[in-house]
Scaffold this motif. Structure first.
Motif, PDB file in Angstrom:
ATOM      1  N   LEU A  70     -14.908  -7.040  11.771  1.00 17.75           N
ATOM      2  CA  LEU A  70     -13.645  -6.576  11.207  1.00 17.75           C
ATOM      3  C   LEU A  70     -13.891  -5.688   9.991  1.00 17.75           C
ATOM      4  O   LEU A  70     -13.241  -4.644   9.829  1.00 17.75           O
ATOM      5  CB  LEU A  70     -12.771  -7.776  10.830  1.00 17.75           C
ATOM      6  N   ARG A  71     -14.854  -6.072   9.148  1.00 15.74           N
ATOM      7  CA  ARG A  71     -15.203  -5.222   8.003  1.00 15.74           C
ATOM      8  C   ARG A  71     -15.743  -3.872   8.470  1.00 15.74           C
ATOM      9  O   ARG A  71     -15.403  -2.820   7.909  1.00 15.74           O
ATOM     10  CB  ARG A  71     -16.232  -5.933   7.118  1.00 15.74           C
ATOM     11  N   SER A  72     -16.560  -3.895   9.506  1.00  9.02           N
ATOM     12  CA  SER A  72     -17.105  -2.640  10.046  1.00  9.02           C
ATOM     13  C   SER A  72     -15.988  -1.757  10.589  1.00  9.02           C
ATOM     14  O   SER A  72     -16.016  -0.526  10.404  1.00  9.02           O
ATOM     15  CB  SER A  72     -18.120  -2.945  11.152  1.00  9.02           C
ATOM     16  N   LEU A  73     -15.032  -2.366  11.268  1.00  4.78           N
ATOM     17  CA  LEU A  73     -13.909  -1.597  11.797  1.00  4.78           C
ATOM     18  C   LEU A  73     -13.112  -0.947  10.673  1.00  4.78           C
ATOM     19  O   LEU A  73     -12.767   0.246  10.747  1.00  4.78           O
ATOM     20  CB  LEU A  73     -12.998  -2.500  12.633  1.00  4.78           C
ATOM     21  N   LEU A  74     -12.824  -1.708   9.615  1.00  9.09           N
ATOM     22  CA  LEU A  74     -12.057  -1.157   8.496  1.00  9.09           C
ATOM     23  C   LEU A  74     -12.821  -0.036   7.807  1.00  9.09           C
ATOM     24  O   LEU A  74     -12.228   0.951   7.369  1.00  9.09           O
ATOM     25  CB  LEU A  74     -11.717  -2.271   7.497  1.00  9.09           C
ATOM     26  N   ASN A  75     -14.135  -0.165   7.711  1.00  8.34           N
ATOM     27  CA  ASN A  75     -14.946   0.913   7.121  1.00  8.34           C
ATOM     28  C   ASN A  75     -14.935   2.149   8.024  1.00  8.34           C
ATOM     29  O   ASN A  75     -14.848   3.278   7.551  1.00  8.34           O
ATOM     30  CB  ASN A  75     -16.368   0.431   6.890  1.00  8.34           C
ATOM     31  N   ALA A 130       0.826  -1.207   0.000  1.00  2.39           N
ATOM     32  CA  ALA A 130       0.000   0.000   0.000  1.00  2.39           C
ATOM     33  C   ALA A 130       0.862   1.259   0.000  1.00  2.39           C
ATOM     34  O   ALA A 130       0.578   2.218  -0.746  1.00  2.39           O
ATOM     35  CB  ALA A 130      -0.930  -0.005   1.216  1.00  2.39           C
ATOM     36  N   ALA A 131       1.901   1.290   0.819  1.00  2.00           N
ATOM     37  CA  ALA A 131       2.761   2.472   0.888  1.00  2.00           C
ATOM     38  C   ALA A 131       3.528   2.670  -0.415  1.00  2.00           C
ATOM     39  O   ALA A 131       3.621   3.791  -0.932  1.00  2.00           O
ATOM     40  CB  ALA A 131       3.724   2.347   2.060  1.00  2.00           C
ATOM     41  N   ALA A 132       4.100   1.592  -0.956  1.00  2.00           N
ATOM     42  CA  ALA A 132       4.886   1.712  -2.189  1.00  2.00           C
ATOM     43  C   ALA A 132       4.009   2.154  -3.358  1.00  2.00           C
ATOM     44  O   ALA A 132       4.401   3.035  -4.142  1.00  2.00           O
ATOM     45  CB  ALA A 132       5.567   0.381  -2.503  1.00  2.00           C
ATOM     46  N   GLU A 133       2.824   1.552  -3.496  1.00  2.00           N
ATOM     47  CA  GLU A 133       1.936   1.943  -4.592  1.00  2.00           C
ATOM     48  C   GLU A 133       1.479   3.390  -4.451  1.00  2.00           C
ATOM     49  O   GLU A 133       1.380   4.126  -5.437  1.00  2.00           O
ATOM     50  CB  GLU A 133       0.725   1.007  -4.637  1.00  2.00           C
ATOM     51  N   MET A 157      -1.869  10.779   3.008  1.00  2.00           N
ATOM     52  CA  MET A 157      -2.574  10.008   4.036  1.00  2.00           C
ATOM     53  C   MET A 157      -3.847   9.384   3.479  1.00  2.00           C
ATOM     54  O   MET A 157      -4.113   8.197   3.674  1.00  2.00           O
ATOM     55  CB  MET A 157      -2.898  10.914   5.228  1.00  2.00           C
ATOM     56  N   ILE A 158      -4.647  10.182   2.755  1.00  2.00           N
ATOM     57  CA  ILE A 158      -5.928   9.684   2.250  1.00  2.00           C
ATOM     58  C   ILE A 158      -5.718   8.550   1.248  1.00  2.00           C
ATOM     59  O   ILE A 158      -6.417   7.524   1.284  1.00  2.00           O
ATOM     60  CB  ILE A 158      -6.727  10.838   1.614  1.00  2.00           C
ATOM     61  N   LYS A 159      -4.765   8.713   0.361  1.00  2.00           N
ATOM     62  CA  LYS A 159      -4.527   7.671  -0.654  1.00  2.00           C
ATOM     63  C   LYS A 159      -3.994   6.392  -0.010  1.00  2.00           C
ATOM     64  O   LYS A 159      -4.432   5.290  -0.334  1.00  2.00           O
ATOM     65  CB  LYS A 159      -3.551   8.172  -1.718  1.00  2.00           C
ATOM     66  N   PHE A 160      -3.051   6.542   0.932  1.00  2.00           N
ATOM     67  CA  PHE A 160      -2.515   5.365   1.614  1.00  2.00           C
ATOM     68  C   PHE A 160      -3.608   4.667   2.425  1.00  2.00           C
ATOM     69  O   PHE A 160      -3.740   3.437   2.388  1.00  2.00           O
ATOM     70  CB  PHE A 160      -1.363   5.777   2.536  1.00  2.00           C
ATOM     71  N   ARG A 212      -6.739  -0.114   3.402  1.00  2.00           N
ATOM     72  CA  ARG A 212      -8.028  -0.672   3.787  1.00  2.00           C
ATOM     73  C   ARG A 212      -8.594  -1.563   2.681  1.00  2.00           C
ATOM     74  O   ARG A 212      -9.108  -2.662   2.952  1.00  2.00           O
ATOM     75  CB  ARG A 212      -9.018   0.445   4.112  1.00  2.00           C
ATOM     76  N   ALA A 213      -8.505  -1.098   1.449  1.00  2.00           N
ATOM     77  CA  ALA A 213      -9.050  -1.879   0.328  1.00  2.00           C
ATOM     78  C   ALA A 213      -8.314  -3.211   0.183  1.00  2.00           C
ATOM     79  O   ALA A 213      -8.946  -4.253  -0.071  1.00  2.00           O
ATOM     80  CB  ALA A 213      -8.943  -1.067  -0.964  1.00  2.00           C
ATOM     81  N   MET A 214      -7.008  -3.193   0.352  1.00  2.00           N
ATOM     82  CA  MET A 214      -6.236  -4.434   0.245  1.00  2.00           C
ATOM     83  C   MET A 214      -6.590  -5.409   1.359  1.00  2.00           C
ATOM     84  O   MET A 214      -6.725  -6.622   1.132  1.00  2.00           O
ATOM     85  CB  MET A 214      -4.734  -4.114   0.278  1.00  2.00           C
ATOM     86  N   LEU A 215      -6.759  -4.899   2.584  1.00  2.00           N
ATOM     87  CA  LEU A 215      -7.130  -5.776   3.701  1.00  2.00           C
ATOM     88  C   LEU A 215      -8.532  -6.351   3.506  1.00  2.00           C
ATOM     89  O   LEU A 215      -8.769  -7.545   3.765  1.00  2.00           O
ATOM     90  CB  LEU A 215      -7.058  -5.006   5.023  1.00  2.00           C
ATOM     91  N   LEU A 216      -9.463  -5.529   3.044  1.00  2.00           N
ATOM     92  CA  LEU A 216     -10.828  -6.005   2.813  1.00  2.00           C
ATOM     93  C   LEU A 216     -10.854  -7.080   1.726  1.00  2.00           C
ATOM     94  O   LEU A 216     -11.602  -8.066   1.826  1.00  2.00           O
ATOM     95  CB  LEU A 216     -11.733  -4.835   2.429  1.00  2.00           C
ATOM     96  N   GLU A 217     -10.029  -6.899   0.701  1.00  2.00           N
ATOM     97  CA  GLU A 217      -9.952  -7.904  -0.369  1.00  2.00           C
ATOM     98  C   GLU A 217      -9.385  -9.223   0.151  1.00  2.00           C
ATOM     99  O   GLU A 217      -9.903 -10.300  -0.159  1.00  2.00           O
ATOM    100  CB  GLU A 217      -9.090  -7.371  -1.516  1.00  2.00           C
TER     101      GLU A 217
END
Length: 395
Positions: free
Chosen positions: A218-223, A119-122, A187-190, A195-200
């Motif tokens: 866990l999904r609710s927490l990430l959202n 996530a950070a590198a991308e 910050m917003i992009k990272f 979050r998207a990678m973890l949800l996937e």
């Protein structure tokens, strides 16, 4: 006798292991650190080639978390990267994950860290490829840390990124802004990518859900975390990357705490120094003293043992290390030559650089010592050398 990681493990680890569930990686790390440079790991003889001096040298454990024997590997890593870093300014960036995700990290250390790296590198590559910010391919060197000064869980990524990049025409583009990127945009992009990678991964069943929660929670927490502010820092620009590389090297080998920070063990508690945080960067960080019970200390220490074969430092872009990195072209664009690979630092050279020039030499004639007559784990040195001097633990 001074209190060290090794003495604490020798005195308390067996009892601690009986009372606590430990992973294979934790047990292996503890045994390695406990037995480092002792007869339990075997050894060899260092001798003067002219027969003036013999020295028994017990083997190092070579575990990345050992604070005793990682001086030489750390110096070799730093020496190699100092030759590879581009001769240009670098920025030090820190990506910190929310503490709410610590349970997820504890049950998914490898996957969690892989996701953090990606996530950070991308995020950096995509933003800096935009001509609005830079318009070039940058060099990224990232290292994951999982601890705070008090050994509590604190998962974050230190990133060294070039203040410029190579554009599509092979020309070097210097950073257009003194702060590299707007912090809020970064910050917003990272936050979104992580979050998207973890949800996937959660949807694919690649994450182990902690027993304290459920997949739905866990999904609710990430959202929910998508609406909070995450701690992402862009520190001041460094004229060269050596300083930040040295900072990273101090955390890559030797574990989360060095013996020099441990003060004593008293009444079942371990007392150690820690650096107190300071939001005012014009005031030096202050040193404090705290203590943990022996079980708490060993538990926190072993919690930060990385999975076996896990790569805790990774390069991306110009620093990716593959044939597509274009590092040679970047050196040419900056008017410098790609440094030739040098032979690894020897242990004698390391001792000399550490201010111990006599550690690897005969005290009588000064010739470099020669290693021979290895003996196996748990065995005594060869009969003719049992009265030899026992090597210290300089490296």
């Amino acid at each position: 006798m001074a209190t060290t990681i090794q003495t604490l493990l020798k005195e308390h680890f067996d009892d601690f292991a009986q009372r606590n569930r430990l992973s294979f990686d934790m047990v292996r790390a503890a045994v390695c650190m406990r037995d480092c440079r002792s007869a339990a790991l075997g050894g060899h003889i260092n001798s003067c080639p002219d027969g003036h001096f013999d020295q028994i040298a017990y083997n190092s454990c070579r575990h990345r978390c050992c604070p005793i024997c990682n001086g030489l590997p750390r110096a070799r890593w730093l020496d190699g990267w100092k030759h590879r870093l581009l001769p240009c300014p670098h920025f030090h960036t820190i990506f910190t994950t929310p503490h709410d995700l610590l349970p997820l990290w504890r049950y998914n250390k490898g996957v969690f860290a892989d996701t953090l790296f990606a996530a950070a590198a991308e995020t950096l590559r995509e933003l800096l490829a935009d001509e609005k910010y830079l318009g070039g391919k940058v060099g990224i060197l990232a290292a994951v840390h999982t601890w705070s000064q008090t050994l509590a869980g604190h998962v974050h990524l230190h990133v060294l990124v070039t203040a410029g990049g190579l554009d599509g025409d092979g020309k070097w583009q210097h950073a257009k802004k003194s702060c590299l990127l707007p912090r809020k945009v970064l910050m917003i992009k990272f936050r979104g990518k992580f979050r998207a990678m973890l949800l996937e991964k959660l949807a694919k069943g690649e994450l182990k859900v902690p027993p304290s929660t459920t997949p739905a929670k866990l999904r609710s927490l990430l959202n929910l975390l998508g609406r909070t502010v995450w701690n992402v820092k862009i520190l001041e620009r460094y004229d060269y990357g050596d300083g930040v590389a040295t900072y990273l090297a101090n955390y890559l080998k030797g574990g989360p705490i060095g013996n020099h920070r441990i003060l004593c063990e008293r009444d079942g508690r371990v007392y150690f120094r820690f650096r107190m945080g300071n939001s005012d960067r014009t005031v030096p960080n202050r040193q404090g003293v705290t203590s943990l019970t022996v079980d708490e200390f060993l538990g926190r220490l072993l919690e930060h043992v990385p999975p076996r074969r896990f790569q805790s430092v990774r390069g991306y872009g110009l620093y990716s290390g593959n044939q597509h990195s274009h590092l040679t072209e970047a050196h040419a664009a900056l008017g410098s030559a790609m440094p030739e690979a040098e032979s690894p630092l020897s242990w004698q050279e390391f001792c000399e650089a550490a201010g111990l020039p006599d550690a690897g030499r005969c005290p009588k004639c000064g010739k470099p010592l020669v290693s021979h007559d290895e003996f196996e784990r748990g065995r005594s040195p060869p009969r003719g050398y049992r009265d030899a001097v026992i090597q210290g633990s300089a490296a």
